[in-house]
Scaffold this motif. Structure first.
Motif, mmCIF file in Angstrom:
data_model
loop_
_atom_site.group_PDB
_atom_site.id
_atom_site.type_symbol
_atom_site.label_atom_id
_atom_site.label_comp_id
_atom_site.label_asym_id
_atom_site.label_seq_id
_atom_site.Cartn_x
_atom_site.Cartn_y
_atom_site.Cartn_z
ATOM 1 N N UNK A 133 0.816 -1.227 0.109
ATOM 2 C CA UNK A 133 -0.155 -0.023 -0.040
ATOM 3 C C UNK A 133 0.812 1.262 0.140
ATOM 4 N N UNK A 134 1.974 1.352 0.620
ATOM 5 C CA UNK A 134 2.703 2.398 0.758
ATOM 6 C C UNK A 134 3.391 2.709 -0.750
ATOM 7 N N UNK A 135 3.983 1.709 -1.240
ATOM 8 C CA UNK A 135 4.496 1.763 -2.657
ATOM 9 C C UNK A 135 3.473 2.259 -3.481
ATOM 10 N N UNK A 136 2.259 1.736 -3.655
ATOM 11 C CA UNK A 136 1.083 2.338 -4.344
ATOM 12 C C UNK A 136 0.920 3.760 -3.911
ATOM 13 N N UNK A 137 0.908 4.385 -2.568
ATOM 14 C CA UNK A 137 0.940 5.601 -2.332
ATOM 15 C C UNK A 137 1.844 6.598 -3.020
ATOM 16 N N UNK A 196 -4.102 14.023 8.127
ATOM 17 C CA UNK A 196 -5.486 14.200 7.961
ATOM 18 C C UNK A 196 -6.371 15.402 8.542
ATOM 19 N N UNK A 197 -5.970 15.332 9.910
ATOM 20 C CA UNK A 197 -6.462 16.620 10.614
ATOM 21 C C UNK A 197 -5.824 17.829 10.153
ATOM 22 N N UNK A 209 -10.311 10.795 1.384
ATOM 23 C CA UNK A 209 -9.220 10.049 2.130
ATOM 24 C C UNK A 209 -9.074 10.667 3.421
ATOM 25 N N UNK A 210 -9.766 12.020 3.844
ATOM 26 C CA UNK A 210 -9.388 12.495 5.262
ATOM 27 C C UNK A 210 -10.207 11.494 6.331
ATOM 28 N N UNK A 263 -10.429 6.395 10.347
ATOM 29 C CA UNK A 263 -11.472 5.809 10.781
ATOM 30 C C UNK A 263 -11.292 3.807 10.339
ATOM 31 N N UNK A 264 -10.289 3.722 9.509
ATOM 32 C CA UNK A 264 -9.966 2.648 9.147
ATOM 33 C C UNK A 264 -8.696 1.939 9.676
ATOM 34 N N UNK A 265 -7.549 3.009 9.698
ATOM 35 C CA UNK A 265 -6.221 2.553 10.172
ATOM 36 C C UNK A 265 -6.251 2.574 11.619
ATOM 37 N N UNK A 266 -6.641 3.567 12.391
ATOM 38 C CA UNK A 266 -6.755 3.283 13.913
ATOM 39 C C UNK A 266 -7.084 1.826 14.224
ATOM 40 N N UNK A 267 -8.506 1.532 14.146
ATOM 41 C CA UNK A 267 -8.893 0.251 14.620
ATOM 42 C C UNK A 267 -7.809 -0.958 14.084
#
Length: 176
Positions: A22-26, A92-93, A105-106, A110-114
């Protein structure tokens, strides 16, 4: 480990591969100096965790008696994914959305923290680390991300920040 892992734990055990992909894609999608800077911070945080491991030399839990001795304090998985979660949430904030991303994307925190919370818990459940090891890794990740983000965005005493300098260098390099 002898017992069959649940599908969810198998997924969480592959976190390194998933996050690297995912990081490489970003990076390839945005071609942003800010994203490269963020990833550099995550790599440095992970390297710091590994250096601390070598200094402390606290062994991992003894789930597999046949494996070679490796050290677990602090958890580098916990520090790296907590770095990601902390930095991305702060970005994001506090930062505008990169033009290559949709405005939704902001809501990534909500996904990454859990997901980060589950990764950290899985390190103990999989027998890779103890609770103190993941707690230390989590604290290290939060501290590194906070420092790295502050270094990127703050204008301390009128001195241009890393962001200003990197962006100016990229504009100069691109001839803009």
């Amino acid at each position: 480990m002898g017992t069959e892992l649940s599908l969810w734990l198998k997924f969480l055990n592959q976190t390194s591969i998933i996050v690297c992909t995912l990081t490489t894609a970003a990076i390839l999608h945005t071609r942003s100096a800010g994203v490269v800077y963020f990833v550099t911070g995550a790599v440095l945080c992970s390297a710091l965790a590994k250096s601390i491991k070598k200094a402390i030399r606290q062994e991992r839990p003894l789930k597999d008696s046949g494996r070679k001795v490796t050290y677990g304090m602090p958890s580098s998985h916990a520090s790296a994914c907590t770095f990601f979660a902390t930095y991305i949430t702060m970005a994001c904030l506090q930062l505008p959305v990169h033009p290559t991303f949709p405005s939704s994307i902001m809501f990534v925190p909500v996904v990454i923290l859990p997901w980060t919370f589950m990764i950290v818990l899985s390190r103990v459940q999989l027998g890779h680390h103890t609770w103190p090891q993941v707690a230390a890794g989590t604290a290290l990740g939060v501290c590194c991300a906070s420092f790295w983000f502050k270094l990127w965005v703050d204008d301390a005493a009128g001195v241009k920040t890393t962001a200003w300098e990197v962006e100016a260098m990229v504009r100069l390099w691109l001839g803009q």
